[in-house]
Each structure stands twice: as C-alpha cells, then as structure tokens.
Design an enzyme around this catalytic site. Structure first.
Site, PDB file in Angstrom:
ATOM      1  N   GLN A   1      18.056  22.936  26.129  1.00  0.00           N
ATOM      2  CA  GLN A   1      18.994  22.682  26.485  1.00  0.00           C
ATOM      3  C   GLN A   1      20.488  22.900  25.287  1.00  0.00           C
ATOM      4  OE1 GLN A   1      18.425  21.549  30.268  1.00  0.00           O
ATOM      5  NE2 GLN A   1      19.656  23.171  31.611  1.00  0.00           N
TER       6      GLN A   1
ATOM      7  N   ASP B   1      14.390  32.561   9.940  1.00  0.00           N
ATOM      8  CA  ASP B   1      14.915  32.843  11.573  1.00  0.00           C
ATOM      9  C   ASP B   1      16.498  33.356  10.664  1.00  0.00           C
ATOM     10  OD1 ASP B   1      14.957  33.971  14.419  1.00  0.00           O
ATOM     11  OD2 ASP B   1      14.728  32.097  14.874  1.00  0.00           O
TER      12      ASP B   1
END
EC number: 2.7.11.1
Length: 1335
Positions: free
Chosen positions: A731, A840
C-alpha cells in the site's frame, strides 16, 4: 476498452454486416466490400471492433466509454445466449440441412461497415467460449463463423481459433556455472545453498485441442531435453495428465518439472513398505514391461559377453538356454517368463549345495527369495557367503530387472530384494545428467552399468551401516546401505562398482564405507543432475568407451571408496584402483590396459571443456549428525530437513546474499567518495591544518551514515494521514514525520510477498535509483523495515499521476503533448544514461509535482547493466543454451573472435546486448518482450509511444478486454495500428513521430538516445532547452489547498483507517507460538528476514555527485565560475517566481532579512511544535539565501586574490627584471652590481634600464606606501639618483617583500573570510538540512 457490436445476418445477400453504434441508432452507414481469399497465404480478415471514446470537444475517436460499457456487455451476453440456444436446439436429424448450409457458405461475401473516424482494432474471436459444431447452421441473430479450410478453393476465410496465452515455467536443476564479466550468462539465476537453478518460461498459445503432451513435446524440442523426463503441473503443484486439455484449466501459469522431485511421496512409500509382509511370505512377480527397450539392449549386450566367456562347463546348459532365449525373436513377456523360471532353477541348485564347503569361486546359498515390491526398477543385492544379509556380486555381473546374470556362465543368481526407495516409483530411470563430467567422458548411458539402475537425488540418508564382502575370483564390490531412523528402517539400493566407473567418475553411484571401531559410516556420493538432452545433440561425447562398460568389476581399496572433489582427486582415485588391479589377479590385465587408454582419452576431452566448473569441484565439508554419523564429502542433497532447518536455510541464504551485495556496493561508493574528497583538498589549495580539519568532518559524517543504518527506524515515527494507493505488493500512504514535519509518500511492501515473488533485488534496485541526484526522479527520504514490512518514504507530489490528468482532460493538444513528451523523454533518457531500463513506462508511473512538472516513479521493474550481464549475447535463447551444452564452445568462440579481429567473413552473428525477462504492463509492452526475442533500452520508447497515442487520440491502440487479447494485438501490431485512421486529425510531424516510435526494434526512434528526438521535426524548432530548464510554464499547474491535499489522487481513501492495516507498535515482534505470533502452524521464514543496509535517512546522505560537481566548480583560476553558477540558479528560480506571482500567491520561498541574527531568530521560532508544515520549506530557503551570501563574499575575496596574483606575475615576466633578479639572488655585492650596470662597458643595458625605469609598474607605485618598501629604500642611501629610479631598486624592494610574503598574507587574511570559506565548503559538499535544523 469496451466496444459494442451489432451483428445482423442478411439472408438475401448472404453477407455479414457489422453496424457500429455511435449514439446514432437511426443511422447505419455501411460500406460493403467483397473480399476474395483464393490465395491461401492471404491473412484472413478479422471482425473489427469499434473503439468509442472520449470527449466530443476534443474530437476523440472514442466516445462515451463508460456509458457504452453496460450496453456492450448486455449485447454480448444476449449474443452468447442466442448462440447457445441455437447450439442446443440442433439435432442429428438436421445434418443434411447443415451440410447444405455449409456448402452455400463458401460463396458468402463479407460486408463490413465502418466510419472514417472510428479506429479498427483486430480482436480475437469468441468461438472457444461456445461449444458449437462447425457444420451446424446458426440462428439469424448469430454471426456466421467458419473455420479455416485447407482447400485452395475456399472463398470465405474465417478467424483463426482463439489462443489463450499461458506461461510454462521450466524448473530444471542444472550444474553450477562460473563465468566472468565477459562470459555469456542466462537471463535469470537464483543462487541456492548448494546449487543454481536456471528458471525460464515459455509463452504458448492454447487452443481447444492443446493437451499437456503437446506442450511438453514443444518444450522438449526447444530445450533439447528428454520428453520422458518432463512433467507438467499447475501453479499449485498438482500433476496434470498428458492427455488433459489445458484450456479447461482455469489458471494460465503452469510448471514444467524436469526429473520430478518425489520427496513428498517418501512417507507414503515408507508407510506402504511397513505394511508389507516379510520377504519369506512374498512371491516374486515377473518384471514390469515399462522398460522394454532398455531390456532388449541389455539382453543383447549380455549375449555378446556370454559368447566370449563360455569357460565353465557346469554352466554351459544354462548359458545355451539363455542364449537361445535371447537370440530368438520373441516378445518381452516371454523372455521375462523364462528368466523367472531360470531364477527358480537356480534356487533349487544352490539349495542342494548348501551343505558343501564354499570357497571364493562358488556361490553362497541365500535365504528364500521372494518379492515384496510392487513397482518396477527395484534394487537388489546378492547374498554373502558368511552372512545372508551381506552382499556379494559376481564378476562382470549385471543387474537386469531383478536378476543378476553371471558373466562366466550366464546363469542367473538369486538376489536378496531390499526395500525399495521412494524413487522406485519413477516410471523411467533417468539418464546421464546434462553438462556433467560423465557426459563429456564418453560412453552411452544405456551401456553404463552403474547408471542403469541408479536412483537420483531422492534418497534420504541419515545414519548408515554397511558391510562389504569380496572374493578372489570375482572382484566385484556390492554395497548395501541401511537407513537408521527412529521412525523407520530401510535399505538403500545396491550398486556394483566396476572398472567402467573410472570412465564416468563414479557418477550416479552411492558409495559407503563402514568404520567398525567408531561405529560410524562415511558417505560419499557425487553430485547428480537431471537427465541429459537427447543423444543426437551431444556429438562430442565419444563412443570409444561403450564396450568397456561391460568389463569385469574390481575391488577398489578403502581409500578409493572415499571420493573427493576436483580433477586431482579423481585422478588419484583412478591410480589407487590401478594398484588394486595388480593384486586381484592376472585375469584383469587386459581390462586395465583398456581402461588406461580410455582414461587418457577422457582427460583430453575434459581439457577441452574448460569454461564450466561443476559443483562436484566445490570444497567438501564435514557434519556430525544426531546419531553420531559423519557425513564426509559434498553436502548430501538427499537428506530430509525439518521445517525449522529449511526456514533457517532460506533465511541465511537470503540474508547473506543480500548482505554481501549491499556491502560491496557500499565499499565501492565509499572509495569513490574518498577519492573525491582528496581531489577537492588538492584543487582548493587548502593548507595542511585546514585540510585535516575539513576531512575530519567528512569522516565523522561517514561514521554517522553507518551508525544511522544500524540504528534503524520505526513506523511510530510517522503519522499516517491517508491512503492514496494500493498495489500488488503493498500500500501507499500519505504520512508526516513527527519530529521534522516532512510530508512524505510512505510505500509499504510486505516481506512475505516480496520474497515469494523473488522481488528482493527489485526493491533494492528501486531504492538505489531513487538515491541518485536527478531532477526527474522522485527522491528517497527514508527507508526502514520491521519484522513484516519494508517501508520507503519518498517525496510527495500533490499533482497526482498523469493517468488522472488524461482521464480528466480526455485528449491533449499537440503543444501540450509536446511539453509533456519532452519532459518524459528527458526522464527516460536520464535513466538510460545511468545504464538502467525502466521497463514499465505508463501514465500512472509519471506524477506531477506542485508546479506541474513531470517526475518519474516506480522503479521496481527497472533493470541495470544489460551489457555487463549478457556479454556477447547470442541471437536467441535457444542458441545460447546450445552453445553452453556444446563441448566445443570454447574453440568455436575463439575462432569467431579471431575471425572478427582479422576481418574474416566466417564470423558468428552476435546482436546488441539484450534481456529476456518479460515485465511491464500488458498494453505498453513492446512486441520483442511479448515474443521473447530479447530487448534493449528502446523498449521504453515503444511504451512512451503508446502514451503519446493516448495523449493525442484518447485511447491505447492495443487495448482489449483481456490480457490475452492485448498480447495478440501487440503481436499483430502492424494490423492493429491503422495509421490513416489514427493520424487523420494530427499534423504530419506528430504522425511521423508516432510511426517512428511504434516501429521494429532496429529502426525504432531513440536508438541513439534523446538526440534522435531533438532532431525530429516535431521537436526541432521548439524550445526544448527552455522546457528542460523550467523556463516554460506547464500546461497544467495543480491547485491545492495545502501540502497534504490529495484531491488529485483518485484512489485516495481518507475515511476508513481500519483498512490500512497499520500497527504503530510495528507488529513485528515475536509471538508466543512462532514468528509473528501465529503459532507453530504460521511459521514463515520470511517474517523475520532482516534485509541488511536497508535503513536510510536523508540527514545521513553522502551524495557523491554533489561532491564531484563542487570539485569541478571550485576552480580558483576561473573567477567567472561562481557568477555563472549563480546566474543558472537565478534562471531556474525565475519560472517558479513567475508562477507564484501569476497565481496571486507569493508562496513561502520569498523571505528577506536585514541581518543574520534575524534569520537565526526566525529559524528558531519555526522549530517550535506549533509551527506549520511549511516551516521546513522556509528553513530551506533561509539556508539557500545564506548560501548565496557566502558565495558572493567569497567570490569577492577570490577575485582580489586573483588580481593581486596576476599583477605579481606580470611584474616577474619582464626580461630585464628577470636578469636583475637572477644577479641579486646570487648573493653578490649590491654596490658592485650597480656599478657594473652603470659602466660604459654596458651602455645598451644601462640605457635599457633607464628607459624601463621611466615607466614603473602600477603595482610598485601602489606598494610604495607599504612600510616594507620604505625600509628597503632607506637601506640604500649611497646610490645615485639616476640608479634609484631604475628597476634595480624595484627588484630590491620586491625581494624584501617576497621574503615575508607568507607571513603578510596570513596577517592580512581576516578570520571572517576564513570562517566563510569553511561554512561554504560544508554547505556545498553536504546539504545536510536536518543537522542544521537541530543546531
């Protein structure tokens, strides 16, 4: 991206018409076009799906995506339901009508309606989702779907069957590979405690008929491995049958295991053996028929030996019977029955001779032999003359499916059947391991006696007791190993030792030696590996030793039984065996000569293979078990470890691997920092005392840096404000550091997930990248860990990510897209300059700071050092593996290198450095990554091109409903990219940029770096440098209320803190029942895994790049350095000032104070607990303002020193003054020198002196007021007035001044200037704001 299709079938025209709805239900524009496919090579048309997008005000090709989503899903569900109804309603009675319809379908025409502004993207059909006979006719509401026909006369092409892409991970246990930086390495290596596993995977398209056998056959061909040794399993480890259709499996990840590890079946097999009756109550069943091919070859070899060794008349009858049974072409079953009958006859013969005395040449009488095994490939031992349980095998004996055939007479000898090992459940015995020493030493695995019935790497060995027996006539040694365990007792397989073992280095044999005095056993077993590749691929392994494997066995000495690692130990063992051959009899002399020749040939072949080091050459270790058993030699991989031991091994492996990586990295960086500091002290011309004091401060900071790493941090030092994101590994929170008030982005990663996914190196790589001083990269402020999580505290950028910007704006204009593309290219190219590939690049990995500029984040998938890792890099992975397996790799490589250097033509084709790991988001992956062709740094520019399409068109060109469809679209990118449709509203320059970025790898834009983009017409005539320097205002500037505003983050969760799973007590302590308090069942080796050198604080930062820049900037010979540096800073801050003025907010970076005391007082007031978060920014500005003041003061001082030095150098350059100075410094009398210069013998020199004295230098005029000069003028009162004005006087005065020059310089230099210099150096080298605040 959702798309909607209305498919209507017209019965009159027999065509398929696709009507695309764009919120205009009443209008259907159809452009019919007939497509003939008489040519079979022509690509069949694929139904084109419409892409509806975006905002009408931006003229986007995609319209009302979210509104159309539900309608499209409902339409597709209705379509599938109608197809299923039609399918179930059809019956066998309608076959005639179905066939007629099928014949009529051959003349159908395909009419497709499309709009010029709608992008068409090839999509895979949905035929696999509906079970439907191709000969059945569908309803009126369903489209006509026909399969591809092989006939050339077919007029209507159809879609290829939809392929569901799946990944098959190959787990193969290989030998160790040791290479240097220039050697070729495989893409991924995972270092274990004792072995290296090479992991690779294959992406294979699955259709409705693909079975597990098809996949295994494909992988066996690609990897040159035996098909029988490969096993397919799903992601959970469940074995999949070969005839199972893989599309029925829900998972899309499978595992292909070579040499199946059956450790999990050991306990089941042991329990089964305990329940079996004793051997006396069992019957011997015939051998199984799964080894038919191997049995035939063994029988043929046995026949050849029997014809040569027919010397015993008593065994002639049995020999002739066995020969006839083998020579006659019969089935394997009949041969097994005869062999079984021979065994029963042998039992009767030996039972009748049990009362007679035995000698060394006779066979002992065993107990009653019965079989208690129910699996094939069993292991047996012969009885001993002295004891029924002691083994004794005959000369040249061969173990053949439960029968030991005597070499002298061919009569089968009854054997005591020992309990089977768990590996006996294996269907096929493994062959020689690939790339093992035996594979290069010649000999076929089928002809090797030792390897025919030897089990590999699945035998648990703890405590062993062994008895050995030898005879004079048959010099063979058979070994029986018994497992002693409190839970069970079991005998290990018996393996005879023959002369052929020296040719194969005793591979695959278990050798034990008992020490009866100490009641210990020394176990020595060589490292073994999975089966080798097919025989045809290993041409270098000679066949000269194929016949030597059937020679008579010998009895090695006790010293030769204990094998050691390395080539010298193997040679020493062979010499010991040769000595034992002399004492065993004259019958083995011929065999010894043959073996010596074979050994010499093997040594020559081993010397050729010199680029690999195998694990059997690793130094051995000794370990004493719980029962006093000594394990000597290599680590026994067959030993079963407990769960606690496995946990400890994993923890130690991960810890030390990461520890030494980080340690060596730190030592390298520390060496560079020391070199920079030493260079700075030399260039700054500091005196010795000042340099020592300054270097002492730097060393103290280095010590604090290490102390802070060891001290660690805790989560309770931060205050969690809100959650702003969530990913696959953890998270992301918005937090505030309690002591300093820093607003940070706190990224939390779960250790167990990171370690399970083998992402430890990726986390370390991400941390290293964020420590680099780069304006385009988000900086790391803190990093720490606890027992369960890793934490990375980074800069917080309140503008949100670029994905949210595109979602809000839809499309961008070309000017806006140009601004963001320039900053993105600069960010990506800055990574490439450091040798890092991001891999990415997508909109969500670009964020906007509070001023609207681009910052790059998320470096978890970045890769560093492709060139250093892969070396020369073959064209494909298959060629690389073949080169590693080839025995002549070194010679071929050297020939290729020499041919290349000499300019020859026979040069092996090598490509640029590439990588092979498939990472990244599906929509932005380049074709070479999807196709596993190897990629370089230009793969980032392909991803950036996809982002550029989203900016201008509002959609991703390869978007689809499922990742499999996305991959298919990428592989067919030439068909997917409809450039006339995509670029119809773009300029020519923008369209050309898109085409050059979405291009094949060799021709893709960006191969030469960012210079390719600067030269492109889309960027060439625009202010590239001004945008990079921050002089152009961004198109979008975030408007936030405070520093903790999260309005631009769509995933922000501000209300429910219970979902954050945050424990201020660090939730990492040990519980009562194991790691993490989860009890014995929750023990996890990754819970308490402490990653070394992970803690980091920005206060302890040791920036190497900053030190190198200062070492270059502090060049005292150039007085304009500081002015240029100050002007650059002013230019960089100009843009920020304009933004604050335009927004009506002066900001908190503009403060002016009249004195330093006022600044200090204001600074102390900001450190109070009631101060706001913006106080840190104010303090930073104060430090920068103080830094500029020190620069200006020190600059003035340096300019004065440089001007004085220049005047002195000009004064000394005069040739007349140089001559006078040389005479004066010789120590002669001053009066005599002046008289000589005034004499008539040198009129020219006197005139020259008088002429030069008429224009004295301004420096001497300015220095005439000094006391030293006045005293020197008074010291020469007797000189004439004409000579007092010449340069001799000036030179005398200058000499007196130079004698005290150092002392005068120290007296005139004020203490304030010295303190300013020290303060400036400290601020320049280390901008350590935290320590300054605490002061």
């Amino acid at each position: 991206m959702s798309r909607k299709e209305n498919l209507n079938r017209s019965s009159s025209s027999n065509s398929i018409e696709f009507n695309r709805d764009r919120d205009r239900d009443s209008s259907n524009i159809s452009n019919s076009s007939n497509i003939n496919c008489n040519n079979s090579s022509q690509t069949p048309p694929i139904p084109q799906h419409n892409s509806l997008s975006g905002r009408s005000k931006h003229s986007s090709p995609i319209h009302s995506l979210k509104k159309k989503g539900s309608l499209v899903r409902q339409g597709i569900e209705d379509l599938f339901s109608s197809l299923s109804v039609d399918t179930h309603s059809s019956s066998n009675s309608n076959n005639n009508s179905s066939s007629n319809n099928n014949n009529n379908n051959n003349n159908h025409n395909i009419n497709s309606s499309s709009e010029s502004s709608t992008p068409t993207t090839p999509r895979s059909s949905f035929t696999p989702q509906v079970t439907m006979n191709s000969n059945q006719s569908s309803g009126n509401n369903s489209p006509q779907l026909s399969s591809r026909s092989s006939s050339q006369s077919t007029l209507i092409p159809s879609n290829e069957p939809t392929k569901s892409l799946a990944k098959f991970f190959l787990l193969a246990q290989q030998v160790d590979y040791v290479g240097d930086s220039s050697s070729t390495l495989l893409p991924v290596e995972n270092l274990g405690l004792l072995s290296i596993q090479w992991k690779t995977y294959f992406t294979i398209g699955l259709n409705s008929t693909t079975t597990g056998y098809d996949v295994l056959k494909y992988i066996s061909i690609k990897t040159n491995r035996d098909l029988k040794s490969l096993t397919l399993a799903d992601s959970d480890g469940k074995i999949i049958d070969n005839d199972y259709i893989l599309t029925q499996q829900r998972c899309k990840k499978f595992v292909v295991v070579e040499d199946l590890n059956i450790d999990d079946l050991k306990m089941k097999q042991l329990n089964h053996l305990q329940q079996l009756p004793p051997p006396s109550q069992q019957q011997l069943p015939p051998p199984q028929s799964h080894q038919q091919q191997l049995l035939q070859q063994q029988l043929q070899q046995r026949l050849q030996n029997q014809n040569q060794n027919q010397n015993n008349n008593s065994n002639s009858n049995s020999n002739s019977s066995s020969s006839s049974s083998c020579s006659t072409p019969q089935s394997i079953v009949s041969q097994q029955q005869k062999l079984h009958q021979m065994l029963l006859n042998q039992q009767q013969i030996q039972s009748s001779q049990s009362t007679t005395p035995t000698n060394s040449s006779q066979k002992s009488s065993p107990n009653k032999v019965t079989d208690h095994q129910h699996v094939e490939n069993c292991n047996f031992t012969s009885p001993s003359p002295s004891s029924p349980s002691s083994p004794s095998s005959p000369s040249s004996g061969m173990i053949l499916d439960g029968f030991n055939l005597d070499g002298n007479g061919g009569r089968p000898t009854p054997l005591i059947i020992t309990p089977s090992s768990p590996s006996s459940m294996r269907k096929n015995p493994p062959a020689i391991p690939p790339r093992s020493p035996s594979s290069f030493s010649g000999g076929s695995p089928l002809n090797n006696i030792l390897l025919n019935n030897t089990e590999l790497i699945s035998e648990p060995v703890t405590t062993t007791t062994t008895t050995t027996t030898t005879t004079s006539s048959s010099s063979s040694l058979s070994v029986t190993t018994t497992i002693s365990n409190p839970n069970y007792t079991q005998n290990l397989p018996t393996t005879p030792l023959s002369n052929s073992s020296s040719n194969n280095n005793n591979n695959g044999s278990f050798i034990t030696l008992q020490d009866t005095t100490n009641n210990k056993s020394i176990i020595n077993n060589n490292r073994e590996s999975p089966p080798e590749s097919p025989m045809g691929s290993r041409k270098s392994s000679g066949s000269s030793n194929t016949t030597s494997s059937t020679t008579n066995t010998t009895t090695p000495s006790s010293s030769s039984l204990t094998t050691s690692s390395g080539k010298e130990s193997r040679d020493r063992d062979s010499k010991d065996k040769e000595k034992d051959l002399i004492g065993s009899g004259n019958n083995n002399n011929n065999n010894n000569n043959n073996n010596n020749n074979n050994n010499n040939n093997n040594k020559v072949e081993k010397e050729k293979e010199n680029y690999c080091k195998f694990l059997d050459a690793v130094n051995s270790f000794n370990m004493v078990g719980n029962n006093g058993v000594l394990f000597n030699g290599e680590a026994n991989r067959n030993m079963k470890l407990t769960n606690a031991q496995e946990e400890k091994c994993k923890i130690l492996d991960n810890y030390f691997n990461h520890y030494y990586q980080e340690l060596f990295k730190y030592l390298h960086q520390r060496h560079r920092r020391i070199k920079t500091i030493e260079d700075f002290t030399v260039e700054s011309r500091m005196d010795r005392q000042g340099a020592e004091q300054w270097m002492k401060k730097q060393f103290e900071k280095e010590t604090n840096f290490l102390r802070n790493k060891r001290a660690g941090m805790k989560l309770k030092e931060f205050k969690i404000l809100t959650q702003i994101g969530k990913g696959g590994f953890g998270q992301v929170f918005l937090a505030q550091k309690k002591d300093t008030g820093d607003i940070v982005t706190l990224k939390r990663l779960k250790k167990q997930t990171v370690e399970w996914a083998n992402q430890r190196n990726q986390v370390s790589q991400e941390k290293s990248v964020m420590l680099v001083d780069n304006k385009w990269i988000t900086k790391l402020l803190y990093s720490f860990q606890d027992a369960n999580y890793l934490y990375l505290a980074m800069e917080y950028h309140c503008g949100g990510d670029f994905r949210a910007l595109l979602n809000n704006l839809g499309t961008l204009s070309e000017d806006e897209a140009r601004f963001y593309m320039i900053e993105m290219i600069e960010a990506i190219s800055s990574l490439h300059e450091m040798g890092i590939v991001h891999r990415d690049c997508k909109p969500s990995n670009f964020v906007l700071d509070k001023l609207g500029h681009i910052k790059l984040i998320d470096f978890g998938l970045s890769k560093e050092g492709i060139e250093k890792r892969n070396g020369w890099n073959k064209a494909t992975m298959n060629e690389l593996r073949k080169s590693c397996l080839s025995a002549s790799f070194t010679s071929n490589t050297m020939k290729a290198a020499s041919a290349y250097l000499s300019g020859g033509t026979n040069v092996m084709a090598y490509r640029r450095p590439i990588a092979h790991s498939a990472v990244g988001s599906p929509e932005y992956m380049s074709p070479e990554i999807v196709n596993d062709q190897g990629y370089d740094m230009t793969c980032d520019y392909w991803s950036l091109g996809c982002v550029f399409v989203e900016m201008l068109c509002g959609f991703n060109p390869f978007c689809a409903d499922t990742p499999n469809d996305v991959f298919i679209n990428i592989l067919r990118w030439k068909e997917t990219l409809d450039w006339p449709l995509f670029t119809q509203e773009l300029s020519v320059e923008a369209a050309d940029l898109l085409k050059n970025m979405l291009m094949e790898q060799p021709h893709r834009l960006g191969g030469k770096g960012k210079q390719d983009f600067k030269n492109h017409p889309f960027f060439k005539n625009h202010n590239w440098d001004e945008i990079v320097n921050g002089q152009v205002k961004p198109p979008f500037v975030p408007k936030v209320e405070s520093d903790i505003d999260t309005s631009y983050f769509e995933d922000a969760v501000n209300n429910d803190s219970s979902t954050w799973d945050i424990d201020d007590n660090d939730c990492g302590g040990y519980g009562s029942g194991g790691y993490g308090g989860g009890g014995p069942q929750a023990r996890d080796p990754f819970n308490n895994l402490k990653i070394p050198f992970f803690t980091y604080r920005k206060s302890s930062a040791l920036s190497l790049s900053m030190s190198s820049e200062i070492a270059q900037s502090l060049n005292y010979n150039n007085g304009n350095t500081y002015s240029n540096y100050t002007s650059n800073n002013n230019n960089n801050n100009l843009h920020n000032n304009q933004i604050h003025e335009k927004n009506g907010n002066s900001g908190y970076n503009h403060f002016h104070f009249d004195s330093i005391e006022q600044q200090n007082q204001y600074q102390l007031s900001l450190l109070s607990p009631n101060s706001s978060d913006k106080s840190i920014g104010m303090i930073q500005y104060i430090k920068k303002f103080r830094y500029q003041q020190l620069q200006q003061q020190l600059q003035q001082h340096f300019q004065q020193q440089n001007h004085l030095q220049q005047l002195k150098s000009n004064h000394r350059k005069s040739p007349t003054r140089q001559l006078i100075s040389s005479l004066l410094y010789k120590g002669d009398d001053k009066t005599s020198i002046l008289q000589n210069y005034s004499s008539q013998s040198q009129p020219s020199l006197a005139n020259q002196l008088q002429s030069s004295s008429s224009s004295p230098s301004p420096s001497l005029q300015s220095q005439s007021q000094s006391p030293s000069l006045q005293s020197s003028s008074k010291s020469t009162p007797n000189l004439s007035s004409s000579l007092l004005e010449n340069p001799v006087k000036e030179e005398l005065e200058y000499k007196n001044q130079t004698e005290n020059e150092v002392e005068i310089k120290k007296e005139n230099e004020s203490e304030e200037i010295q303190s300013l210099r020290d303060q400036l150096k400290e601020i320049i080298i280390y901008e350590d704001y935290d320590q300054e605040y605490s002061i």
